[in-house]
Design a protein around this motif. Structure first.
Motif, PDB file in Angstrom:
ATOM      1  N   ASP A  56      -5.571   2.659   3.454  1.00 62.52           N
ATOM      2  CA  ASP A  56      -4.769   1.505   3.026  1.00 62.52           C
ATOM      3  C   ASP A  56      -4.671   0.508   4.170  1.00 62.52           C
ATOM      4  N   THR A 114      -2.977  -3.242   5.178  1.00 64.88           N
ATOM      5  CA  THR A 114      -2.005  -4.264   4.802  1.00 64.88           C
ATOM      6  C   THR A 114      -2.002  -5.372   5.844  1.00 64.88           C
ATOM      7  N   TRP A 139      -0.015  -9.058   6.917  1.00 67.10           N
ATOM      8  CA  TRP A 139       1.149  -9.874   6.593  1.00 67.10           C
ATOM      9  C   TRP A 139       1.416 -10.908   7.687  1.00 67.10           C
ATOM     10  N   LYS A 177      -7.789  -2.926  -6.405  1.00 70.52           N
ATOM     11  CA  LYS A 177      -6.720  -2.505  -5.497  1.00 70.52           C
ATOM     12  C   LYS A 177      -6.384  -3.585  -4.480  1.00 70.52           C
ATOM     13  N   ARG A 184       2.762  -1.912  -4.925  1.00 68.03           N
ATOM     14  CA  ARG A 184       3.041  -0.564  -4.420  1.00 68.03           C
ATOM     15  C   ARG A 184       2.405  -0.401  -3.047  1.00 68.03           C
ATOM     16  N   LEU A 185       3.193   0.028  -2.073  1.00 68.76           N
ATOM     17  CA  LEU A 185       2.695   0.259  -0.716  1.00 68.76           C
ATOM     18  C   LEU A 185       3.167   1.629  -0.249  1.00 68.76           C
ATOM     19  N   LEU A 186       2.221   2.556  -0.110  1.00 68.15           N
ATOM     20  CA  LEU A 186       2.509   3.910   0.364  1.00 68.15           C
ATOM     21  C   LEU A 186       3.643   4.565  -0.439  1.00 68.15           C
TER      22      LEU A 186
END
Length: 701
Positions: free
Chosen positions: A80, A82, A84, A119, A152-154
């Motif tokens: 995953d 991410t 930001w 995803k 949804r994150l982790l």
């Protein structure tokens, strides 16, 4: 690996491990031909996850370069990724994110790891829905990134307003299904015991509610928090079989639970304290230690840093945060007087082993034995425990060095001590061959537990043996006796599985003894406490003496030099938060008159039938389906008056304490009143049966 400047031997070893690997398929007696692995690592291999991290670290380093240029942040967890960026200017955010996505696209082609289809999603954190229309188009390759209201994150669902409402709704759905499954295996007169139900609830339901709570719980509104509390209350009713009308405080005490808000507050504070024990270069350490910047958005919720600070300050802990100038915070006299527990000297927490694997070649020479050779328990008599301990100690009578360690704790201040007896080194023998006896002690610091004090005792003892090796005869084996099974079991997991500094230091000293100091074997053996073992009693006396010494006014500063373990902070918070909640309980509720603020004894109720167990729970909370008050409410009885005396409302308190027509049964059974349901539940149930036998006979007639 070469780019990370790792030793070339590792690169060559893994090249041999990965290259020219072949596989084939067997079905019955038929076997296919061999095929060569084009890429990847063998599934299930120990090194697979580490190799994947090393492989994807190349992407992390490329993205990190953007942090200093445009302030882009990134986070990698397994596969995953991410990205930001925070700014009041949407265009600045969009440009930074686009540059990061371009790097991800180029890297995925170069390293042959395509980004998963479907995803890829974006999330814009803002209080203004109009901002979403102002955001420029952002793409990954030729695909446009779709910005959604939630993502949804982790395992945690984030939303644009960061109030975690969608996550709470998802928890309601998931936990609701799990509670239905619990209900299917446990009823009010059949199924598992309350003890089993409580264990299942903690492992299967509470773990789901608690996952990620240190991050999202400070931002929950009162409404969303109540939704989660309702889920726990449902679980408590399944565990105990209590009625829907049961008072919530009484219900939680009967199920050995406390409000989720308390649990979340503790988890948040412990998570922050864990971050403050990481290395200074770790971003989590910096975030948890530096001053929290003010938020642009006006809201009543707090960040996890602020929430953890409030919890720790509330329970008299001094944190040691940095101010806006990155200097240690300064406190007023009133604050210093209130914050009596100084957490600034923290015991580090290790994410990775601090003991080098190549230093563990002789680890097999160190043996931990948490049991005795003869069977006994802590509830056995002193004579039985002493006999088992002496028989165990006798196995090591030929060991050249024998040591006993013990710890002592009073009012959260602890000390550890040890007694060492050794055959002397011939070079230092002067008049006789009497064994050398060395005593040693060290302070355990604030918030000491017996576990911490025992570890301090073992450490000072091993350090003394190491440093006094000149007068201790070499080529001798070492026997150490301790009455702490938990410490011996924890250390017995091995040097590479220790996550706190003190345990790691203990293993380092042990390995120094066998690697450098000529000790041929080390055995650390559990012995029963306070049962007359001479060495253990002498070590206990030394620890008590040391504690009195270190607790003297002139030597209290020594306690401040001792680092405070994370486990001690967690135990103190758990105790303080539970005590605070119990102090807020309503004393007018029926259960308070019966049990006070004590939890129920689920170990005892485990010996009862499920029907009797549920009956006991209902009687103690004052809401029982067999009593007149409830019977009237559901239409079974026409009046709530007592069926024995017909003079007062039929409640648990009246039947067990006040009903005059039942006084003879109470006197015959020696039942003092309603408190018998807590002090002697078995006798309380016997009184209930005899009392209701009268009603049954009357109704039959």
């Amino acid at each position: 690996m070469e780019e990370r400047q790792l030793d070339p031997c590792y690169g060559r070893w893994y090249q041999s491990f990965l290259c020219n690997r072949r596989y084939r398929v067997r079905y019955g007696e038929a076997v296919s031909g061999f095929c060569r692995f084009a890429n990847g690592v063998p599934q299930g291999s120990v090194s697979g996850p580490l190799l994947f991290i090393i492989y994807t670290d190349t992407l992390s380093r490329r993205l990190y370069e953007l942090h200093s240029e445009v302030g882009l942040n990134h986070h990698l967890f397994a596969d995953d990724n991410t990205l930001w960026k925070s700014s009041p200017d949407l265009e600045v955010c969009a440009i930074a994110i686009q540059r990061g996505l371009d790097i991800v696209e180029d890297w995925s082609h170069e390293y042959k790891i395509p980004v998963s289809v479907g995803k890829k999603e974006g999330l814009l954190f803002t209080n203004s829905p109009a901002d979403r229309n102002k955001l420029r188009e952002i793409t990954l390759g030729e695909e446009i990134i779709v910005f959604t209201p939630k993502a949804r994150l982790l395992g945690v669902i984030l939303d644009t307003k960061i109030n975690f409402g969608p996550h709470v709704d998802k928890l309601k759905s998931d936990v609701g299904r799990r509670l239905v499954q619990m209900r299917a295996i446990q009823g009010s007169d059949w199924g598992g015991s309350s003890k089993d139900g409580r264990g299942l609830f903690g492992a299967y339901v509470l773990s789901k509610l608690n996952y990620g709570s240190s991050a999202f719980s400070p931002l929950l509104s009162a409404t969303n928090m109540q939704k989660l509390e309702v889920l726990q209350n449902r679980g408590a009713r399944i565990i105990t079989g209590c009625l829907q009308t049961t008072n919530i405080e009484s219900l939680l005490l009967e199920a050995n639970l406390q409000p989720l808000e308390n649990l979340f507050s503790m988890q948040c504070a412990v998570a922050a304290e864990k971050c403050r024990r990481l290395p200074e270069y770790d971003p989590l350490y910096q975030t948890a230690t530096e001053k929290t910047p003010p938020s642009r958005l006006v809201r009543t919720a707090q960040s996890w840093q602020q929430h953890s600070d409030d919890t720790l300050h509330k329970h008299h802990c001094r944190i040691g945060r940095l101010n806006s100038k990155f200097k240690p915070e300064t406190l007023k006299k009133a604050q210093l007087a209130d914050q009596t527990i100084d957490l600034r000297n923290r015991e580090p927490v290790y994410r990775y082993p601090s003991v080098a694997p190549w230093d563990t070649e002789k680890v097999n020479l160190v043996v931990f034995k948490p049991t005795l050779i003869l069977p006994c328990t802590k509830d056995d008599s002193d004579e039985i425990r002493r006999e088992a301990s002496e028989a165990t100690i006798d196995q090591y009578r030929d060991y050249g060095i024998k040591a006993y360690t013990d710890g002592s704790v009073v009012d959260k201040l602890g000390a550890g001590a040890g007694e060492i007896r050794s055959d002397p080194n011939p070079a230092f023998v002067l008049a006789n061959n009497d064994p050398i006896v060395i005593n040693c002690a060290a302070p355990g610091g604030h918030l000491s537990s017996s576990y911490t004090a025992e570890r301090v005792a073992l450490k000072i003892t091993l350090e003394t043996i190491r440093d006094k090796s000149a007068i201790i005869k070499k080529d001798k084996s070492l026997f150490v006796a301790s009455d702490s099974q938990s410490m011996i079991s924890a250390l017995g997991k091995g040097p590479l599985r220790q996550t706190n500094a003190l345990n790691a230091d203990l293993w380092k000293i042990l390995l120094q003894l066998v690697n450098d100091k000529g000790i041929t074997q080390v055995v650390i053996q559990y012995v029963a406490a306070h049962c007359g073992i001479p060495g253990n009693e002498r070590a206990d006396a030394l620890a008590n003496e040391a504690l009195q010494k270190y607790n003297a006014t002139k030597m209290k500063a020594d306690f401040k030099k001792s680092a405070i373990p994370l486990g001690s902070v967690k135990s103190e918070l758990k105790r303080a938060i539970k005590a605070e909640w119990k102090n807020s309980l309503n004393p007018d509720k029926p259960r308070y008159a019966i049990c006070g603020d004590s939890y129920s004894d689920l170990k005892f109720s485990n010996t009862l039938s499920r029907q009797d167990e549920v009956l006991l729970h209902q009687l103690r909370v004052g809401e029982c389906s067999k009593m007149g008050k409830f019977r009237t409410r559901v239409g079974i009885a026409a009046t709530p008056l007592c069926r024995w005396c017909n003079n007062a409302e039929e409640t648990v308190l009246h039947v067990f304490s006040d009903c005059l027509n039942l006084s003879v049964i109470r006197a015959n059974l020696n039942v003092p009143g309603v408190t018998i349901l807590h002090t002697d539940p078995e006798l309380g149930l016997k009184f209930y049966r005899e009392a209701f036998a009268i009603i049954d006979q009357y109704e039959i007639k």
